[in-house]
Design an enzyme around this catalytic site. Structure first.
Site, short mmCIF file in Angstrom:
data_model
loop_
_atom_site.label_atom_id
_atom_site.label_comp_id
_atom_site.label_asym_id
_atom_site.label_seq_id
_atom_site.Cartn_x
_atom_site.Cartn_y
_atom_site.Cartn_z
NE ARG A 23 -3.92 -2.05 0.14
CZ ARG A 23 -5.22 -1.83 0.18
NH1 ARG A 23 -5.66 -0.62 0.11
NH2 ARG A 23 -6.05 -2.83 0.25
NE ARG A 27 -5.05 1.94 3.43
CZ ARG A 27 -5.05 0.69 3.85
NH1 ARG A 27 -3.92 0.12 4.20
NH2 ARG A 27 -6.18 0.04 3.94
NE ARG A 36 -8.83 7.61 -2.95
CZ ARG A 36 -10.11 7.81 -2.74
NH1 ARG A 36 -10.82 8.55 -3.55
NH2 ARG A 36 -10.71 7.26 -1.71
CG ASP A 72 -8.86 -2.75 -5.13
OD1 ASP A 72 -8.35 -2.12 -4.19
OD2 ASP A 72 -9.66 -3.70 -4.97
CE1 TYR A 149 -13.49 -7.08 1.10
CE2 TYR A 149 -11.62 -8.21 0.12
CZ TYR A 149 -12.13 -7.27 1.00
OH TYR A 149 -11.27 -6.52 1.76
O1 CP3 Z 1 -0.24 1.09 -2.79
C1 CP3 Z 1 -0.78 0.11 -3.30
O2 CP3 Z 1 -0.51 -1.02 -2.94
C2 CP3 Z 1 -1.75 0.40 -4.38
C3 CP3 Z 1 -2.33 -0.70 -5.14
C4 CP3 Z 1 -3.41 -1.49 -4.41
C5 CP3 Z 1 -4.75 -1.08 -4.14
N1 CP3 Z 1 -5.42 -2.13 -3.62
C6 CP3 Z 1 -5.38 0.25 -4.42
C7 CP3 Z 1 -6.29 0.74 -3.33
C8 CP3 Z 1 -3.28 -2.80 -3.97
C9 CP3 Z 1 -2.05 -3.69 -3.96
C10 CP3 Z 1 -4.57 -3.20 -3.47
C11 CP3 Z 1 -4.84 -4.58 -3.00
C12 CP3 Z 1 -6.05 -4.83 -2.22
N2 CP3 Z 1 -7.29 -4.27 -2.35
C13 CP3 Z 1 -6.14 -5.83 -1.21
C14 CP3 Z 1 -5.01 -6.74 -0.78
C15 CP3 Z 1 -4.02 -6.03 0.07
C16 CP3 Z 1 -4.40 -5.87 1.53
O3 CP3 Z 1 -4.29 -4.75 2.01
O4 CP3 Z 1 -4.72 -6.87 2.17
C17 CP3 Z 1 -7.44 -5.80 -0.69
C18 CP3 Z 1 -7.98 -6.65 0.43
C19 CP3 Z 1 -8.17 -4.81 -1.44
C20 CP3 Z 1 -9.60 -4.41 -1.30
C21 CP3 Z 1 -9.64 -2.99 -0.83
N3 CP3 Z 1 -9.60 -1.89 -1.67
C22 CP3 Z 1 -9.61 -2.53 0.52
C23 CP3 Z 1 -9.65 -3.39 1.76
C24 CP3 Z 1 -9.54 -1.12 0.46
C25 CP3 Z 1 -9.28 -0.20 1.62
C26 CP3 Z 1 -10.37 0.60 2.14
C27 CP3 Z 1 -9.79 1.67 3.04
O5 CP3 Z 1 -10.05 2.84 2.75
O6 CP3 Z 1 -9.06 1.34 3.98
C28 CP3 Z 1 -9.57 -0.74 -0.91
C29 CP3 Z 1 -9.45 0.64 -1.46
C30 CP3 Z 1 -8.09 0.91 -2.00
N4 CP3 Z 1 -7.55 0.27 -3.08
C31 CP3 Z 1 -7.14 1.82 -1.50
C32 CP3 Z 1 -6.01 1.71 -2.34
C33 CP3 Z 1 -4.72 2.45 -2.25
C34 CP3 Z 1 -7.33 2.68 -0.24
C35 CP3 Z 1 -6.95 4.11 -0.34
C36 CP3 Z 1 -7.96 5.07 -0.85
O7 CP3 Z 1 -9.16 5.01 -0.51
O8 CP3 Z 1 -7.51 5.97 -1.56
#
Ligand code: CP3
Length: 344
Positions: A23, A27, A36, A72, A149
């Site tokens: 991540r 974030r 974002r 994602d 999911y």
């Molecule tokens: O920095 C990176 O790694 C970017 C690429 C990336 C994203 N998602 C973009 C994203 C990667 C590698 C993922 C994988 C992902 N997505 C996983 C496996 C990794 C893990 O953390 O276990 C999972 C379970 C997901 C599903 C998902 N998408 C979740 C749980 C969330 C987070 C919700 C939150 O706000 O905490 C997302 C949204 C998401 N996808 C974000 C990012 C960078 C969160 C940041 C945002 O909202 O801008």
């Protein structure tokens, strides 16, 4: 190219221990937060130029040794016919959960270049922007984590609906895992063809299972995803959290590198896995909220336990947390590099 990361994946001796953070692209970086405010996560993923820009941010800001594609795990599911959204602070929400045989049967097989062309274009754009500075990691969700999911509709604590389906309706479970593993296999293969240098399989929630259930309901399908990369030169990272009790089982599913969390000492995990694989981890992401002395102490402990063995990739045990102070992250990268470069 800075080849520390790839060399460590192959258990060759790099000049210093490579570092990257799960991540790292999303974030916590201010430049990302700014993007974002105008674009959703899915919008960024579907815009190859923007995806590339975001993916390269941490390489410039932190000095990490690998970039991860900005995508994602949910994206390819859209190509299989699943409607979802990603809600801020919550994560994926599925419109209609896949809880019976007919719904699972109606899932189509992913055709990566037709269904998610933007992912392949993002890989090309990111490689170009990286300009051979560091390798690019592609990824997909593991069949179990995606299934959870799809069945629960969102993240849960106990994964009870997932386990109920697994135990009580094995025909539907195995069909779902069959379809997910075949589609994800095709997907990561397409990513390798598009130019990624390594692949990470994210089985984020698999630690909720017993080793027995992992063996019976999950192992063959994660193994199948890796089998699609057998003739490709890309190293594979097998990631999970809470997996201390099932590492031997996970090893049977495959992977060149095993990514572990902080709930197990890295040397104990490595001994369990065997030294014929590389290991990635395993700092608690919360440690980055401590002061410099604490961060250095915890990082030093991990490096001591890894004991200069070839094949350690320094990472967190799970994704970097929002609000993590950027300066702490940057200093940690520098510390790991300096500390391991002088090991002689
Ligand atoms: O920095 C990176 O790694 C970017 C690429 C990336 C994203 N998602 C973009 C994203 C990667 C590698 C993922 C994988 C992902 N997505 C996983 C496996 C990794 C893990 O953390 O276990 C999972 C379970 C997901 C599903 C998902 N998408 C979740 C749980 C969330 C987070 C919700 C939150 O706000 O905490 C997302 C949204 C998401 N996808 C974000 C990012 C960078 C969160 C940041 C945002 O909202 O801008």
């Amino acid at each position: 190219m800075n080849d520390r990361f790839i060399r460590a994946c192959r258990r060759e001796s790099p000049d210093a221990t490579p570092v990257w953070f799960m991540r790292q692209a999303g974030r916590f970086l201010p430049e990302y937060r700014k993007i974002r405010t105008k674009h959703s996560v899915v919008d960024i993923c579907k815009d190859p130029e923007l995806s590339a820009e975001v993916s390269v941010l941490p390489v410039d800001a932190l000095g990490v040794d690998a970039a991860i594609l900005f995508a994602d795990i949910m994206l390819p599911l859209e190509g299989m016919g699943v409607r979802f959204e990603i809600r801020d602070g919550i994560g994926p929400l599925i419109q209609s959960s896949l809880d019976d045989y007919q719904k699972v049967r109606s899932l189509s097989a992913l055709a990566p270049t037709a269904d998610v062309p933007y992912v392949m274009e993002a890989i090309a754009a990111t490689k170009k922007l990286l300009d051979s500075r560091v390798p690019l990691i592609g990824f997909c969700g593991a069949p179990f984590t995606l299934a959870s999911y799809l069945i629960e509709g969102h993240a849960t604590r106990d994964f009870l609906n997932t386990k109920k389906l697994m135990y009580n309706d094995p025909r539907t479970w195995h069909l779902l895992m069959d379809k997910l593993s075949t589609s994800m296999g095709t997907y990561v293969r397409a990513q390798a063809d598009a130019g990624v240098d390594a692949i990470q399989l994210f089985d984020s929630w698999v630690g909720c299972l017993s080793p027995t259930d992992y063996h019976a309901y999950v192992l063959p399908y994660s193994k199948r995803v890796f089998s699609y990369l057998k003739d490709k030169a890309v190293p594979c990272i097998h990631f999970g959290t809470g997996t201390a009790g099932m590492l031997e089982e996970m090893k049977h599913a495959g992977g060149d590198v095993f990514s572990i969390d902080w709930r197990i000492p890295i040397d104990v995990a490595w001994r369990m896995l065997g030294y014929d694989v590389a290991i990635q981890g395993n700092l608690d992401p919360a440690v980055l909220f401590g002061d410099r002395d604490l961060i250095t102490a915890r990082a030093t402990e991990i490096l001591m336990r890894a004991a200069n063995r070839s094949g350690h990739i320094f990472n967190l045990g799970h994704g970097i947390l929002p609000e993590t102070p950027q300066e702490n992250v940057r200093q940690l990268v520098e510390f790991v590099h300096q500390h391991t470069m002088s090991r002689g």
